[in-house]
Design an enzyme around this catalytic site. Structure first.
Site, PDB file in Angstrom:
ATOM      1  N   GLU A 184      70.378 -25.108 -64.694  1.00  0.00           N
ATOM      2  CA  GLU A 184      69.926 -26.420 -65.132  1.00  0.00           C
ATOM      3  C   GLU A 184      68.695 -26.836 -64.336  1.00  0.00           C
ATOM      4  OE1 GLU A 184      74.342 -28.039 -66.504  1.00  0.00           O
ATOM      5  OE2 GLU A 184      73.308 -29.017 -64.844  1.00  0.00           O
TER       6      GLU A 184
ATOM      7  N   HIS B  14      69.512 -40.171 -67.551  1.00  0.00           N
ATOM      8  CA  HIS B  14      69.526 -38.816 -68.109  1.00  0.00           C
ATOM      9  C   HIS B  14      68.425 -38.735 -69.147  1.00  0.00           C
ATOM     10  CE1 HIS B  14      70.787 -35.051 -69.844  1.00  0.00           C
ATOM     11  NE2 HIS B  14      71.660 -34.920 -68.869  1.00  0.00           N
TER      12      HIS B  14
ATOM     13  N   ARG C  87      65.601 -34.447 -63.051  1.00  0.00           N
ATOM     14  CA  ARG C  87      65.821 -35.492 -64.046  1.00  0.00           C
ATOM     15  C   ARG C  87      64.887 -36.686 -63.897  1.00  0.00           C
ATOM     16  NH1 ARG C  87      72.467 -35.528 -64.277  1.00  0.00           N
ATOM     17  NH2 ARG C  87      72.665 -33.573 -65.441  1.00  0.00           N
TER      18      ARG C  87
ATOM     19  N   HIS D 212      72.581 -43.026 -66.589  1.00  0.00           N
ATOM     20  CA  HIS D 212      73.539 -41.922 -66.558  1.00  0.00           C
ATOM     21  C   HIS D 212      74.366 -41.866 -65.280  1.00  0.00           C
ATOM     22  CE1 HIS D 212      75.219 -38.026 -67.432  1.00  0.00           C
ATOM     23  NE2 HIS D 212      74.675 -37.486 -66.353  1.00  0.00           N
TER      24      HIS D 212
ATOM     25  N   ARG E  47      69.967 -37.250 -57.813  1.00  0.00           N
ATOM     26  CA  ARG E  47      71.009 -36.221 -57.828  1.00  0.00           C
ATOM     27  C   ARG E  47      70.535 -34.960 -58.545  1.00  0.00           C
ATOM     28  NH1 ARG E  47      75.042 -34.707 -61.595  1.00  0.00           N
ATOM     29  NH2 ARG E  47      74.498 -36.421 -62.992  1.00  0.00           N
TER      30      ARG E  47
END
Length: 549
Positions: free
Chosen positions: A115, A244, A290, A351, A386
């Site tokens: 990811e 997100h 992100r 998110h 994060r």
């Protein structure tokens, strides 16, 4: 009614269940959860759980990726603790019955995904149903354990702490107060019960419902953070709200997430003309972190005036997509979108809360016998942003850390008697007759937060929302005292509290870092702001004590 237990766990996601299963070795555990036990953010998690599980990976790489994502605010000792404990916690989940996807040609090896922000394949997953599989496995263990009681449709109202119950307490070490349990609303009876416990654990999830658009379930109203703050616990880094990048954009769907794993498997973000754009913003392109991707999409939408951008993975074989992303594929297809032949319309949405209740490496807060972990906590792992799939990892590692601490302390805790505390008293509170008093304020808060405290912020907007929120918060607090409590009023009080705290943190940080982008200060300021933003309630609410450590 008074109830007592050894361990009171508030929340039924991965962190709460993981802790409860272990704590049951020591004593009786009561889990309270707002709705059904499966109504958690864990159950909705698609991507997976990150850990070093391959010879092609290393702790050093995972640590480096996490630190880079965290924009200079991660606590390196905590990052190392979580990363190095990751493989053991994955093995433990497997022993508990969680079935991660194995490689097709070698069932003895996990099929690892990749990811954004990760330099190696390290995401253990169950296709795009990872959270559900983890939740199912842990709930099966909980159901089979006679020492664990799960109370569905129970909503914590406030924590019981010594300073507010008249119970003698002498502050010591790093503790300023002592937690004795919580007042709990029972949806069935409409009454508020007093639950006393030797250890209380906050794992209530995140704060997504503070915003108008979110990927979070309806339970994510920041309850643990709000209760902890009101009780005198430190909270921190609440300005770092992760949006997100890819929430499905469709009028019939409000919060369906398109997993980051889609980009990990080659998905590209494009505009309505089919032009890829991420290379303009980051050398990592579509696999940037992100914060970068969300701001890039926000910038593209503002420049074009379009309502969304698109995620295109049509170059991958249809059979691969149907097998790797069965839930996403079926959901999109039900809405007339075939992801194997056309791009998916997406927008950013609130998110994940990277801040929360400040804890140490054992999950302890500054209030004795009060622990916090999962998205409710600010452990030092995430910093300013994060890294994808580190959240479930953090949850299981800190659940284990907290258990180890409780195990050490249990000989003394077991002997300690629970003091007498007063039961809930409603006084002259009246039944609320007009629900518009709740729904109007709820809608106002969420719209204000979305429009004023979103992906890109300005000092002017923050000042305006701070002023407008102050009026709403005062009104909500008056409702709390005037009316008999309902679940909606309890949640409204919490989102109002958390919204105010997010804004206060954002106003303090005069720089742009990670998920906090302030137009007037577009660059990081390491000299003054390479530190956590810490808030703590001062004596005599509404007071405030804002600082940075």
């Amino acid at each position: 009614m008074k109830q007592s237990t050894d361990f009171l766990v508030i929340g039924s996601g991965i962190s709460g269940l993981s802790f409860a299963i272990k704590a049951a070795q020591l004593g009786r555990v009561t889990i309270i959860t707002k709705k059904a036990r499966v109504d958690t953010a864990t159950n909705l998690a698609q991507g997976g759980i990150a850990a070093v599980l391959s010879p092609d990976d290393s702790f050093a790489l995972h640590i480096e990726d996490t630190l880079r994502s965290g924009a200079g605010l991660c606590h390196e000792d905590i990052v190392r603790l979580v990363v190095e404990n990751g493989p053991a916690r994955i093995e433990e989940l497997i022993r508990l019955g969680v079935q991660f996807q194995s490689e097709a040609n070698d069932p003895s090896h996990l099929d690892l995904g990749k990811e954004g922000g990760h330099s190696a394949r390290r995401i253990a997953h169950a296709m795009d149903l990872t959270g559900r599989k983890i939740e199912e496995g842990l709930l099966a263990q909980v159901a089979a354990n006679p020492r664990i009681t799960v109370l569905e449709n129970h909503l914590a109202v406030d924590l019981l702490v010594s300073s507010k119950t008249g119970t003698p307490y002498q502050p010591h070490d790093s503790f300023s107060d002592q937690c004795l349990g919580a007042y709990v609303f029972d949806r069935e009876t409409g009454g508020i019960d007093t639950y006393q416990a030797k250890v209380t654990v906050l794992c209530t999830g995140g704060t997504g419902k503070v915003y108008l658009y979110t990927t979070n379930p309806d339970i994510a109203t920041g309850d643990g953070i709000a209760m902890a703050y009101r009780a005198g616990a430190k909270v921190g880094n609440l300005e770092f709200v992760q949006f997100h990048p890819t929430c499905l954009y469709h009028p019939q769907v409000k919060n369906f997430l398109i997993s980051e794993a889609v980009r990990g498997e080659g998905g590209r973000l494009i505009d309505k003309h089919g032009q890829a754009f991420m290379h303009k913003y980051d050398a990592r392109g579509d696999l940037a972190t992100r914060d970068t991707v969300a701001r890039a999409i926000d910038s593209e939408m503002k420049a074009s005036g379009d309502d969304c951008v698109y995620l295109d993975i049509t170059h991958q074989p249809a059979e691969f997509l149907q097998k790797r992303f069965p839930t996403i594929y079926q959901k999109c297809l039900s809405l007339g979108i075939d992801m194997t032949t056309e791009p998916i319309p997406v927008v950013p949405a609130a998110h994940y809360m990277c801040g929360g209740v400040v804890t140490d490496s054992w999950g302890r807060t500054n209030i004795e016998n009060l622990f916090a972990f999962g998205e409710t906590a600010c452990t030092g792992l995430h910093g300013g942003n994060r890294l994808a799939s580190n959240s479930l990892l953090e949850a299981v590692v800190f659940a284990h850390q907290a258990f180890l601490e409780c195990e050490r302390e249990w000989p003394e805790l077991r002997k300690a008697a629970l003091p007498e505390v007063a039961e809930w008293f409603a006084g002259s509170a009246q039944r609320i007759e007009e629900n518009v008093l709740v729904s109007h304020n709820w809608d106002q808060i969420r719209r204000l937060m979305w429009n004023y405290v979103g992906i890109v912020r300005t000092e002017k907007r923050l000042a305006l929302v701070e002023e407008r929120l102050r009026v709403i918060v005062d009104e909500v607090n008056q409702h709390y005292h005037d009316y008999i409590l309902t679940p909606d009023l309890i949640e409204l009080r919490n989102i109002a509290q958390v919204a105010e705290l997010i804004v206060r943190c954002a106003c303090l940080r005069k720089e742009s870092r990670g998920l906090h982008y302030l137009v007037e200060f577009p660059l990081p300021d390491d000299e003054h702001w390479k530190k956590d933003t810490i808030l703590r309630r001062s004596e005599g609410e509404p007071g405030q004590s804002d600082s940075a450590n």
